[in-house]
Design a protein around this motif. Structure first.
Motif, short mmCIF file in Angstrom:
data_model
loop_
_atom_site.label_atom_id
_atom_site.label_comp_id
_atom_site.label_asym_id
_atom_site.label_seq_id
_atom_site.Cartn_x
_atom_site.Cartn_y
_atom_site.Cartn_z
N UNK A 307 0.84 -1.21 0.00
CA UNK A 307 0.00 0.00 0.00
C UNK A 307 0.88 1.26 0.00
N UNK A 308 1.96 1.22 0.79
CA UNK A 308 2.86 2.39 0.88
C UNK A 308 3.54 2.63 -0.47
N UNK A 309 3.97 1.54 -1.12
CA UNK A 309 4.64 1.67 -2.42
C UNK A 309 3.66 2.27 -3.45
N UNK A 310 2.41 1.82 -3.41
CA UNK A 310 1.39 2.37 -4.32
C UNK A 310 1.20 3.86 -4.06
N UNK A 311 1.09 4.20 -2.78
CA UNK A 311 0.90 5.61 -2.42
C UNK A 311 2.08 6.44 -2.89
N UNK A 312 3.30 5.93 -2.70
CA UNK A 312 4.49 6.69 -3.09
C UNK A 312 4.60 6.82 -4.60
N UNK A 313 4.12 5.81 -5.33
CA UNK A 313 4.17 5.92 -6.81
C UNK A 313 3.24 7.04 -7.24
N UNK A 314 2.05 7.11 -6.61
CA UNK A 314 1.14 8.22 -6.94
C UNK A 314 1.77 9.53 -6.52
N UNK A 315 2.50 9.49 -5.38
CA UNK A 315 3.20 10.68 -4.92
C UNK A 315 4.24 11.13 -5.93
N UNK A 316 4.93 10.15 -6.51
CA UNK A 316 5.95 10.47 -7.52
C UNK A 316 5.30 11.13 -8.74
N UNK A 317 4.13 10.59 -9.13
CA UNK A 317 3.41 11.16 -10.28
C UNK A 317 3.04 12.61 -9.97
N UNK A 318 2.51 12.85 -8.75
CA UNK A 318 2.13 14.21 -8.32
C UNK A 318 3.35 15.12 -8.38
N UNK A 319 4.48 14.59 -7.86
CA UNK A 319 5.74 15.34 -7.82
C UNK A 319 6.11 15.79 -9.23
N UNK A 320 6.09 14.84 -10.17
CA UNK A 320 6.50 15.17 -11.55
C UNK A 320 5.55 16.18 -12.17
N UNK A 321 4.20 15.99 -11.94
CA UNK A 321 3.22 16.91 -12.54
C UNK A 321 3.42 18.32 -12.01
N UNK A 322 3.56 18.44 -10.68
CA UNK A 322 3.70 19.78 -10.08
C UNK A 322 5.01 20.42 -10.52
N UNK A 323 6.14 19.65 -10.44
CA UNK A 323 7.46 20.23 -10.76
C UNK A 323 7.50 20.65 -12.23
N UNK A 324 7.04 19.78 -13.12
CA UNK A 324 7.13 20.16 -14.55
C UNK A 324 6.13 21.28 -14.85
N UNK A 325 4.97 21.29 -14.21
CA UNK A 325 4.01 22.37 -14.44
C UNK A 325 4.61 23.71 -14.04
N UNK A 326 5.24 23.76 -12.87
CA UNK A 326 5.82 25.03 -12.38
C UNK A 326 6.99 25.46 -13.26
N UNK A 327 7.86 24.49 -13.63
CA UNK A 327 9.01 24.90 -14.45
C UNK A 327 8.51 25.35 -15.83
N UNK A 328 7.39 24.77 -16.30
CA UNK A 328 6.79 25.21 -17.57
C UNK A 328 6.31 26.66 -17.46
N UNK A 329 5.92 27.06 -16.22
CA UNK A 329 5.44 28.44 -16.06
C UNK A 329 6.60 29.40 -15.80
N UNK A 330 7.87 28.86 -15.91
CA UNK A 330 9.03 29.74 -15.80
C UNK A 330 9.58 29.83 -14.37
N UNK A 331 9.02 29.03 -13.44
CA UNK A 331 9.56 29.04 -12.07
C UNK A 331 10.94 28.40 -12.08
N UNK A 332 11.88 28.99 -11.30
CA UNK A 332 13.25 28.45 -11.31
C UNK A 332 13.25 26.96 -10.94
N UNK A 333 14.14 26.16 -11.57
CA UNK A 333 14.10 24.69 -11.46
C UNK A 333 14.17 24.23 -10.02
N UNK A 334 15.01 24.90 -9.20
CA UNK A 334 15.17 24.41 -7.83
C UNK A 334 13.87 24.58 -7.04
N UNK A 335 13.15 25.70 -7.24
CA UNK A 335 11.88 25.93 -6.54
C UNK A 335 10.82 24.95 -7.05
N UNK A 336 10.79 24.76 -8.36
CA UNK A 336 9.80 23.83 -8.94
C UNK A 336 10.04 22.43 -8.40
#
Ligand code: GDD
Ligand code: MN
Length: 363
Positions: A307-336
């Motif tokens: 269950x934890x591994x499943x949750x973390x995989x979804x967490x990873x997906x969230x991480x990628x979506x948020x980070x790439x979304x923010x960097x797409x909006x021009x936010x500096x890579x480290x903050x994104x």
């Protein structure tokens, strides 16, 4: 109503109950006191021993706790179970010097003091035969306690002290009640400087049985300090979860290096393999430390991991979506990138806490 209540936390101290009671009775002759043993359902039958003693002596009382463990929370419950205006706390293995209790009471009666602490580090005090590793640990603990204690105290690690009921009432709602270090908790929970006095004592050898101080007690002390330093802003468990996550990040980098250079794996295979291994590592760490009071074992350990591994995989997906979304909006890579990690860690923690370790359910 007794004037003084002596509170003694016990876990597996069956052989020490009688000697401790005899020693306290002879030290407090002529004083109106009660002796409260707080036992966490010791497997060796300590509670039954105390009950027998209380049948022949009404000054002896037992608070028998079921499904609860911990020296500090036991002491607080014992103190709250008494109406006496003065309270004293000592261990149940004869390592603390009960002959100092009348002096502690006399100082409290004087009125201009909140708490009298027994100390091994001032005049008349000594650590007795304290192993060097414990000395080093105790020294470190002392230093760290200065971060949170609102009093100049030479032995905050001491478990031997007496206080006014009024002072307890003042701080009791702010106590963390985790681990062993109840004196640090009491001194750190005050909103004003604490009026404290100290009396030297020699820490004796334990009479019978084993010390219960272990790695978890050390971690609980860290948890207590975290709670006092930041508990109003972030849940301490989330901070522990974050610390284990941070260890996981370091482990992942080391693993990646090994798998790429020694394992000759491709980047993607190495990334997926190391991520899965680190999820397992984090899970084991959180099960052992962060959620130790709800520790999963056997089959539950395995289903929890899935269950934890499943949750973390979804967490990873969230991480990628948020980070790439923010960097797409021009936010500096480290903050994104940090935003992605933060969102994922809050997600992993919440799902883990609610679905894997079920913190909202009764144990
Ligand atoms: N109810 C309850 N629940 N009592 C407990 C628990 C628990 O989970 N764990 C320990 N105790 C009781 C023991 O039975 C003993 O009476 C007392 O708390 C102290 O435990 P020890 O295991 O003897 O601790 P220690 O001697 O290694 O360390 C003690 O002395 C140090 C120096 O004063 C503790 O008091 C430390 O806090 C203290 O720093
Ligand atoms: Mn002891």
């Amino acid at each position: 109503m007794p004037e003084l209540a002596v509170v003694i936390p016990t876990f597996d101290e069956i052989q020490n109950v009688q000697p401790v009671a005899d020693a306290v009775f002879s030290a407090l002759e002529g004083i109106d006191f009660e002796l409260i043993f707080v036992d966490d359902d010791s497997p060796d039958g300590t509670a039954r021993q105390v009950l027998e003693l209380s049948r022949t002596n009404p000054r002896v009382r037992l608070v028998h706790r079921i499904n609860r463990r911990g020296l500090s929370s036991a002491v607080v419950e014992g103190m709250m179970a008494s109406n006496a205006p003065y309270l004293a706390v000592m261990d149940g293995d004869m390592q603390h010097d009960e002959t100092l209790l009348p002096d502690m009471l006399r100082r409290l009666r004087a009125g201009d003091v909140d708490l009298v602490a027994g100390t091994r580090h001032r005049e008349g005090g000594s650590r007795g035969e304290f192993p060097w590793a414990r000395r080093a640990l105790s020294q470190l603990g002392r230093r760290l306690s200065a971060l949170v204690c609102h009093a100049d105290v030479s032995d905050p690690m001491s478990g031997f002290f007496a206080l006014r009921r009024d002072y307890l009432d003042e701080v009791v709602r702010h106590l963390s009640c985790v681990g062993f270090k109840i004196l640090v908790d009491l001194l750190a929970s005050s909103k004003r400087p604490v009026r404290i006095q100290e009396v030297g004592y020699t820490f004796r050898k334990r009479l019978h049985g084993q010390s219960k101080l272990d790695l978890v007690v050390g971690l609980e002390y860290l948890e207590l300090l975290l709670h006092k330093l930041a508990g109003d802003w972030i849940p301490v468990r989330y901070a522990l979860f974050g610390m284990i996550g941070a260890v996981g990040v370091v482990a992942q980098l080391v693993l990646m290096g090994c798998l790429l250079y020694f394992g000759r794996l491709t980047f993607d295979t190495a990334q997926v393999t190391s991520s899965l291994l680190v999820i397992g590592l984090n899970y084991a760490g959180d099960n052992r430390i962060t959620f130790r009071r709800r520790r999963l074992r056997g089959w539950h350990w395995l289903s929890g991991l899935a269950l934890f591994a499943l949750a973390c995989s979804l967490g990873l997906y969230l991480n990628l979506r948020v980070a790439s979304g923010l960097s797409g909006m021009g936010v500096r890579w480290i903050l994104a990138s940090l935003a992605g990690i933060l969102i994922a860690s809050v997600w992993n923690y919440s799902v883990g806490a609610i679905l894997v370790w079920r913190i909202n359910r009764r144990p």
